[in-house]
Design a protein around this motif. Structure first.
Motif, short mmCIF file in Angstrom:
data_model
loop_
_atom_site.label_atom_id
_atom_site.label_comp_id
_atom_site.label_asym_id
_atom_site.label_seq_id
_atom_site.Cartn_x
_atom_site.Cartn_y
_atom_site.Cartn_z
N LEU A 7 0.83 -1.21 0.00
CA LEU A 7 0.00 0.00 0.00
C LEU A 7 0.87 1.26 0.00
N ASP A 8 1.94 1.24 0.79
CA ASP A 8 2.84 2.40 0.84
C ASP A 8 3.51 2.61 -0.52
N ARG A 16 -1.24 9.15 -4.34
CA ARG A 16 -2.55 9.11 -3.66
C ARG A 16 -2.45 8.15 -2.47
N THR A 17 -3.07 8.54 -1.36
CA THR A 17 -3.07 7.64 -0.21
C THR A 17 -3.93 6.42 -0.53
N PRO A 18 -3.70 5.33 0.19
CA PRO A 18 -4.57 4.17 -0.02
C PRO A 18 -6.05 4.51 0.14
N GLY A 54 -1.89 -4.08 -6.83
CA GLY A 54 -3.32 -4.18 -7.08
C GLY A 54 -4.01 -5.14 -6.13
N MET A 55 -3.41 -6.29 -5.87
CA MET A 55 -4.06 -7.27 -4.98
C MET A 55 -4.18 -6.75 -3.56
N GLY A 89 -2.14 7.26 4.73
CA GLY A 89 -0.97 7.78 4.06
C GLY A 89 0.29 7.77 4.91
N ILE A 90 1.39 7.72 4.21
CA ILE A 90 2.70 7.65 4.86
C ILE A 90 2.95 8.87 5.73
#
Length: 97
Positions: A7-8, A16-18, A54-55, A89-90
């Motif tokens: 995700l990061d 874009r954040t997750p 993607g997964m 988000g990071i």
């Protein structure tokens, strides 16, 4: 690579954040009942994300931020720190609370 690491990395790649990606996916009509293939195709077309990133995103789009705790606290490469993924988000993790 852990769920959170995927995700990061997707955030770094897309800017874009997750959570922003999840919100976009939901706005497109993707959700818990959507098959994986169409979501992966959309992520590739719209955000140029491959299967690995993607997964991880498919999981949170369909199921939310919770993951199985089977890798939490282990020492393997797929280890996550928590059974709840950070979607904010990071930068949010670098901000003192």
């Amino acid at each position: 690579m852990s769920f959170q690491a995927y995700l990061d990395a997707a955030e770094v790649k897309t800017g874009r954040t997750p959570q922003e990606i999840v919100d976009l996916a939901h706005a497109e009509g993707f959700g818990a009942d959507t098959k994986t293939g169409p979501i992966l195709e959309w992520l590739k077309t719209e955000l140029d994300l491959g299967r690995g990133h993607g997964m991880a995103l498919v999981h949170v789009i369909k199921n939310g931020a919770g993951i199985s705790d089977k890798h939490v606290g282990t020492t393997g490469t797929h280890r996550d720190e928590s059974a709840v993924l950070r979607l904010d988000g990071i930068a949010s993790r670098d901000t003192p609370t």
